[in-house]
Enzyme design. Structure first.
Site, PDB file in Angstrom:
ATOM      1  N   HIS A   1      24.804   3.920  26.425  1.00 32.30           N
ATOM      2  CA  HIS A   1      24.495   3.425  27.673  1.00 32.30           C
ATOM      3  C   HIS A   1      23.561   3.827  28.273  1.00 32.30           C
ATOM      4  O   HIS A   1      23.084   5.000  28.184  1.00 32.30           O
ATOM      5  CB  HIS A   1      25.742   3.999  28.632  1.00 32.30           C
ATOM      6  CG  HIS A   1      27.166   3.246  27.826  1.00 32.30           C
ATOM      7  ND1 HIS A   1      27.577   2.071  28.129  1.00 32.30           N
ATOM      8  CD2 HIS A   1      28.161   3.930  26.913  1.00 32.30           C
ATOM      9  CE1 HIS A   1      28.811   1.832  27.442  1.00 32.30           C
ATOM     10  NE2 HIS A   1      29.038   2.959  26.633  1.00 32.30           N
ATOM     11  N   LEU A   2      23.016   3.205  29.550  1.00 30.86           N
ATOM     12  CA  LEU A   2      21.905   3.708  30.326  1.00 30.86           C
ATOM     13  C   LEU A   2      22.426   4.659  31.315  1.00 30.86           C
ATOM     14  O   LEU A   2      22.023   5.532  31.823  1.00 30.86           O
ATOM     15  CB  LEU A   2      21.341   2.377  31.208  1.00 30.86           C
ATOM     16  CG  LEU A   2      20.791   1.173  30.370  1.00 30.86           C
ATOM     17  CD1 LEU A   2      20.857  -0.122  30.974  1.00 30.86           C
ATOM     18  CD2 LEU A   2      19.210   1.603  30.030  1.00 30.86           C
TER      19      LEU A   2
ATOM     20  N   TYR B   1      20.418   1.186  37.340  1.00 26.96           N
ATOM     21  CA  TYR B   1      19.906   0.824  36.028  1.00 26.96           C
ATOM     22  C   TYR B   1      18.204   0.900  35.768  1.00 26.96           C
ATOM     23  O   TYR B   1      17.837   0.646  34.456  1.00 26.96           O
ATOM     24  CB  TYR B   1      20.441  -0.475  35.446  1.00 26.96           C
ATOM     25  CG  TYR B   1      21.832  -0.492  35.449  1.00 26.96           C
ATOM     26  CD1 TYR B   1      22.929  -0.039  34.770  1.00 26.96           C
ATOM     27  CD2 TYR B   1      22.584  -1.603  36.255  1.00 26.96           C
ATOM     28  CE1 TYR B   1      23.893   0.227  34.566  1.00 26.96           C
ATOM     29  CE2 TYR B   1      23.888  -1.517  36.352  1.00 26.96           C
ATOM     30  CZ  TYR B   1      24.755  -0.789  35.463  1.00 26.96           C
ATOM     31  OH  TYR B   1      26.070  -0.796  35.332  1.00 26.96           O
TER      32      TYR B   1
ATOM     33  N   ARG C   1      35.563   2.719  34.168  1.00 24.89           N
ATOM     34  CA  ARG C   1      34.470   2.849  33.262  1.00 24.89           C
ATOM     35  C   ARG C   1      34.627   4.271  32.280  1.00 24.89           C
ATOM     36  O   ARG C   1      33.802   4.311  31.217  1.00 24.89           O
ATOM     37  CB  ARG C   1      33.024   2.989  33.775  1.00 24.89           C
ATOM     38  CG  ARG C   1      32.606   1.767  34.660  1.00 24.89           C
ATOM     39  CD  ARG C   1      31.436   1.845  35.137  1.00 24.89           C
ATOM     40  NE  ARG C   1      31.047   0.880  36.171  1.00 24.89           N
ATOM     41  CZ  ARG C   1      30.792  -0.447  36.116  1.00 24.89           C
ATOM     42  NH1 ARG C   1      30.598  -0.909  34.939  1.00 24.89           N
ATOM     43  NH2 ARG C   1      30.761  -1.237  37.055  1.00 24.89           N
TER      44      ARG C   1
ATOM     45  N   HIS D   1      34.650  -1.900  27.895  1.00 30.49           N
ATOM     46  CA  HIS D   1      35.780  -1.179  28.676  1.00 30.49           C
ATOM     47  C   HIS D   1      37.028  -2.274  28.434  1.00 30.49           C
ATOM     48  O   HIS D   1      37.866  -2.244  28.889  1.00 30.49           O
ATOM     49  CB  HIS D   1      35.533  -1.161  30.258  1.00 30.49           C
ATOM     50  CG  HIS D   1      34.281  -0.447  30.400  1.00 30.49           C
ATOM     51  ND1 HIS D   1      34.119   0.623  30.230  1.00 30.49           N
ATOM     52  CD2 HIS D   1      33.109  -0.743  30.947  1.00 30.49           C
ATOM     53  CE1 HIS D   1      33.158   1.311  30.650  1.00 30.49           C
ATOM     54  NE2 HIS D   1      32.296   0.123  30.849  1.00 30.49           N
TER      55      HIS D   1
HETATM   56  O1  CA2 Z   1      25.177   2.230  31.542  1.00 26.51           O
HETATM   57  C1  CA2 Z   1      25.610   1.050  30.794  1.00 26.51           C
HETATM   58  O2  CA2 Z   1      24.397   1.115  29.885  1.00 26.51           O
HETATM   59  C2  CA2 Z   1      26.560   0.002  31.018  1.00 26.51           C
HETATM   60  O3  CA2 Z   1      26.887  -0.443  29.641  1.00 26.51           O
HETATM   61  C3  CA2 Z   1      26.146  -1.000  31.693  1.00 26.51           C
HETATM   62  C4  CA2 Z   1      27.346  -2.064  32.075  1.00 26.51           C
HETATM   63  C5  CA2 Z   1      28.611  -1.424  32.678  1.00 26.51           C
HETATM   64  O4  CA2 Z   1      29.614  -2.274  32.642  1.00 26.51           O
HETATM   65  C6  CA2 Z   1      28.963  -0.270  31.724  1.00 26.51           C
HETATM   66  O5  CA2 Z   1      30.115   0.485  32.363  1.00 26.51           O
HETATM   67  C7  CA2 Z   1      27.756   0.741  31.574  1.00 26.51           C
HETATM   68  C8  CA2 Z   1      26.907  -3.147  32.839  1.00 26.51           C
HETATM   69  C9  CA2 Z   1      25.778  -3.939  32.299  1.00 26.51           C
HETATM   70  C10 CA2 Z   1      24.976  -4.659  33.498  1.00 26.51           C
HETATM   71  O6  CA2 Z   1      23.679  -4.544  33.504  1.00 26.51           O
HETATM   72  C11 CA2 Z   1      22.946  -4.857  34.516  1.00 26.51           C
HETATM   73  C12 CA2 Z   1      21.685  -4.390  34.965  1.00 26.51           C
HETATM   74  C13 CA2 Z   1      20.937  -4.733  35.841  1.00 26.51           C
HETATM   75  C14 CA2 Z   1      21.619  -5.640  36.990  1.00 26.51           C
HETATM   76  C15 CA2 Z   1      22.738  -5.753  37.000  1.00 26.51           C
HETATM   77  C16 CA2 Z   1      23.780  -5.569  35.815  1.00 26.51           C
END
Ligand code: CA2
Length: 169
Positions: free
Chosen positions: A113-114, A38, A124, A93
């Site tokens: 989404h990032l 991320y 996902r 999801h």
């Molecule tokens: O890519 C994205 O923005 C997601 O929405 C991020 C979600 C993930 O479940 C999706 O599949 C894709 C996860 C967010 C958790 O963010 C964190 C950031 C830093 C450290 C841990 C988790």
């Protein structure tokens, strides 16, 4: 809003668009954990990027780890926002309840989404949000938000410029 002159059509004043940027669970950890996936930028950095991309428009930027709170904000957006940029995180999801709340909106919804979830684990690959999103921006890191805010503003401007449709159309 002023009183229209006698005989004139009621005037609708152009309003400054309000874009709700809503973030789901664990995104508060951005820049603190899992930088390999991320990145190093924090959610505060992402907020600053959104505000810059919005120019004169208003950004309402929020994050929650609670499904019900996210749904409350989506419901609030029905009357308070011109468009929603939503990173539902894990709830994208899993949450039919979030989908149901989004279905009640008549404003544009940009899913954001990032990472690119389609290039990650199989679970996902699908989000409920995509079923109702006007469009999806994914895989560009924090820049996904910038692109999503710009897309939302363009959609809002196009809607404002479109002639109002009557039930006779
Ligand atoms: O890519 C994205 O923005 C997601 O929405 C991020 C979600 C993930 O479940 C999706 O599949 C894709 C996860 C967010 C958790 O963010 C964190 C950031 C830093 C450290 C841990 C988790």
């Amino acid at each position: 809003m002023g009183v229209p002159a006698p005989g004139a059509s009621p005037q609708v004043m152009p309003e400054t668009p309000v874009i709700y940027v809503l973030n789901g669970p664990n995104l508060n950890l951005l820049g603190v954990r899992e930088p390999d996936i991320y990145g190093h930028e924090t959610l505060a950095d992402v907020q600053a990027l959104c505000e810059k991309a919005a120019g004169d428009a208003t950004i309402v930027f929020r994050q929650t780890n609670h499904e019900g709170e996210l749904i409350d904000w989506v419901q609030e957006a029905r009357t308070e926002a011109s468009a929603v940029v939503l990173n539902p995180a894990g709830y994208g999801h899993t949450s039919v309840a979030l989908l149901d709340a989004l279905k009640a909106l008549s404003i544009p919804v940009i899913e954001c989404h990032l990472s690119n979830p389609a290039a990650r684990e199989r679970f996902r690959h699908k989000t409920y949000v995509s079923l109702v999103a006007t469009g999806v921006v994914a895989g560009f890191g924090p820049q996904s938000y910038e692109l999503a805010v710009k897309a939302a503003l363009k959609l809002v401007a196009e809607r404002a410029a479109a002639p109002a449709r009557s039930s006779k159309d």
